[in-house]
Enzyme design. Structure first.
Site, PDB file in Angstrom:
ATOM      1  N   SER A  70      72.969  53.474  22.173  1.00 48.49           N
ATOM      2  CA  SER A  70      73.250  54.909  22.112  1.00 48.49           C
ATOM      3  C   SER A  70      74.659  55.183  22.643  1.00 48.49           C
ATOM      4  O   SER A  70      75.354  56.070  22.160  1.00 48.49           O
ATOM      5  CB  SER A  70      72.213  55.685  22.923  1.00 48.49           C
ATOM      6  OG  SER A  70      72.194  55.214  24.248  1.00 48.49           O
ATOM      7  N   ASP A 112      78.214  45.730  19.261  1.00 49.00           N
ATOM      8  CA  ASP A 112      77.615  47.032  18.996  1.00 49.00           C
ATOM      9  C   ASP A 112      78.468  47.846  18.031  1.00 49.00           C
ATOM     10  O   ASP A 112      77.977  48.408  17.045  1.00 49.00           O
ATOM     11  CB  ASP A 112      77.445  47.818  20.299  1.00 49.00           C
ATOM     12  CG  ASP A 112      76.708  47.005  21.343  1.00 49.00           C
ATOM     13  OD1 ASP A 112      76.095  45.997  20.961  1.00 49.00           O
ATOM     14  OD2 ASP A 112      76.746  47.368  22.524  1.00 49.00           O
TER      15      ASP A 112
HETATM   16  C1  GLA Z   1      75.455  45.144  25.407  1.00 46.15           C
HETATM   17  C2  GLA Z   1      76.933  44.998  25.086  1.00 46.15           C
HETATM   18  C3  GLA Z   1      77.136  44.051  23.897  1.00 46.15           C
HETATM   19  C4  GLA Z   1      76.388  42.742  24.089  1.00 46.15           C
HETATM   20  C5  GLA Z   1      74.946  42.997  24.506  1.00 46.15           C
HETATM   21  C6  GLA Z   1      74.222  41.731  24.863  1.00 46.15           C
HETATM   22  O1  GLA Z   1      74.808  45.806  24.385  1.00 46.15           O
HETATM   23  O2  GLA Z   1      77.492  46.251  24.788  1.00 46.15           O
HETATM   24  O3  GLA Z   1      78.519  43.849  23.702  1.00 46.15           O
HETATM   25  O4  GLA Z   1      77.056  41.920  24.990  1.00 46.15           O
HETATM   26  O5  GLA Z   1      74.873  43.875  25.608  1.00 46.15           O
HETATM   27  O6  GLA Z   1      74.076  40.894  23.768  1.00 46.15           O
END
Ligand code: GLA
Length: 461
Positions: free
Chosen positions: A138, A186
């Site tokens: 989010s 993400d």
């Molecule tokens: C969070 C971070 C990502 C990634 C995940 C774990 O979501 O924002 O960049 O490192 O944790 O996989």
């Protein structure tokens, strides 16, 4: 009215006093299927964007103010001014994710005017169906939304895939404004996803490849109900892992330099045959010899890296972008390296299994990934372990924590014909019996692979 139309109606009502013509943006959340805590090592991941998203109406303003309202009156609104260096809100404010995306655009997007006075802010109202603090991004969705709305308010629309790749890279970099030393998964999943497919993402350079999910199966999200906001403790625990992984890369880099004269190893993801000219066997041996099983403290780090104590402290501090604080139990470099290397290979093998439509094999990698996240990267918690166990017993072929961990959601692969009994059993055993909840639809739901973020429509009254 469909749910989307109802949401747009709610947005229009919340923005009615602004009297603008708005653009409508949709920015999805994401769920990571496999490849956890690999992205900040430049190792691949396999997430998908989901049909839980933020819808937003935004319109440019004449001045440099950014004003944001949540259509859900509970969260209220916030505003700030564009500047060369935008001061963050107090830690934990969701407004910082907007500031992060916008600040990065001001710093790095080349076609924008340099003069702050020539930039335009915007008014925006948002409506989100992405569960917060659940490991479904989010927060990164807000970073991407802030960046896209800001660019659009200044006459720049993201059209081709080259621009999307650039924006994903910049948003990943920009999110560090909030204090996390995250990777690029993400933002890339949110911007580059394609409806109907998961996405294998490789980094440095960023590239993506759609991967079909097996026919006859659904992806189910189950929230542990333990909230894991990316602030304070969780952020510290997350950043610590990123430092431990960078230390692993430095130790191996130093070994490769001494043994083979190879330099330029900054990340675990650099340990490839293409980059080093070494065979996988030689690389595995180097990792074994360079990183010892017991935890590392500064004196041993300094000695192994051939630097002074002070230099070792500074190095660790700069990796974590903060003053040096050694964890009480020392740096767990060996375990973290073992997790990342094994998870990297699980991602490659999962992509293959999915290409072949082999759901059972993919499920096994998911289960092995959870065990590695729990035992080696130590990012699980008792609730996530319990939930994955119940899920498997209830018929999921694969079940694992997803996202940063320390709480949040699990992701589960469930055969269509077992969905009803899966929901019933997980609902009864985890939510009703363990958590004492009578309602769990908002915690346990299936998702489908959705499109990446987009400006859907313009000129909306
Ligand atoms: C969070 C971070 C990502 C990634 C995940 C774990 O979501 O924002 O960049 O490192 O944790 O996989």
């Amino acid at each position: 009215m469909t749910e989307t139309l109802l949401r747009i109606d709610r947005l229009q009502r919340a923005a009615a006093d602004w009297n603008h013509r708005f653009s409508l943006f949709r920015v999805p959340g994401r769920v990571n299927l496999i490849g956890e805590h690999t992205d900040y090592n430049n190792c691949p991941v396999l997430p998908m964007a989901v049909d839980r998203d933020i819808l937003a109406l935004a319109a440019p303003r004449e001045d440099q103010t950014v004003m944001i309202r949540d259509a859900n009156p509970v969260f209220g609104g916030l505003s700030f001014k564009l500047d060369y260096e935008i001061t963050p809100f107090p830690t934990g404010s969701w407004g910082n994710y907007f500031k992060a995306g916008i600040q990065e655009m001001i710093d790095s997007w080349r076609d924008l005017p340099y003069d702050i006075e020539a930039l335009r802010g915007f008014d925006m109202v948002i409506d989100s169906t992405i569960p917060p603090a659940a490991g479904m991004s989010s927060s990164s969705a807000l970073v991407v939304l802030g960046a896209m709305a800001f660019l659009s308010s200044n006459g720049i629309e993201i059209s081709d895939s080259g621009q999307r790749l650039l924006l994903a890279d910049l948003c990943a970099q920009g999110e560090r404004y909030t204090g996390t030393q995250g990777g690029g998964m993400d933002q890339a999943a949110i911007l580059l996803a394609e409806r109907g497919s998961a996405l294998k993402i490789d980094f440095h350079p960023l590239r993506t490849q759609p991967v079909k999910l097996p026919e006859g199966y659904r992806i189910v999200i189950a929230h542990s109900t333990v909230e894991a906001p990316k602030t304070q403790q969780t952020m510290e625990a997350y950043n610590r892992r990123s430092v431990e992984c960078r230390l692993a890369a430095s130790l191996i880099g130093r070994f490769l330099e001494r043994t083979y004269g190879i330099d330029g190893i900054g990340y675990i993801g650099d340990l490839t045959t293409e980059k080093t000219g070494l065979t996988p066997h030689q690389l595995a041996e180097a990792a074994d010899q360079a990183v010892l099983p017991s935890p590392y403290r500064i004196p041993r780090l300094a000695e192994s890296l051939g630097v002074s104590l002070r230099e070792a402290e500074q190095m660790v501090g700069s990796m974590g972008k903060r003053d040096f604080i050694e964890p009480d139990d020392g740096y767990q470099v060996h375990r973290r390296l073992a997790h990342v290397l094994s998870e990297w290979s699980r991602v490659e093998q999962s992509a293959e299994a999915l290409e072949q439509g082999d759901a059972q094999r993919f499920g096994e990698y998911m289960n092995a990934s959870h065990a590695s996240c729990r035992d080696l990267h130590e990012i699980s918690c008792p609730e996530l372990d319990e939930l994955t166990e119940i899920s498997r017993e209830a018929g999921a072929v694969g079940s694992r924590l997803t996202g940063a961990g320390f709480g949040g959601c699990t992701v589960n692969l469930v055969e269509n014909r077992r969905l009803a009994s899966y929901f019933r059993e997980v609902g009864e055993r985890y939510y009703r019996c363990s958590k004492g909840l009578e309602q769990w639809d908002r915690h346990l739901f299936a998702v489908d692979p959705a499109d990446g973020a987009a400006l859907l429509e313009k000129d909306i009254p």
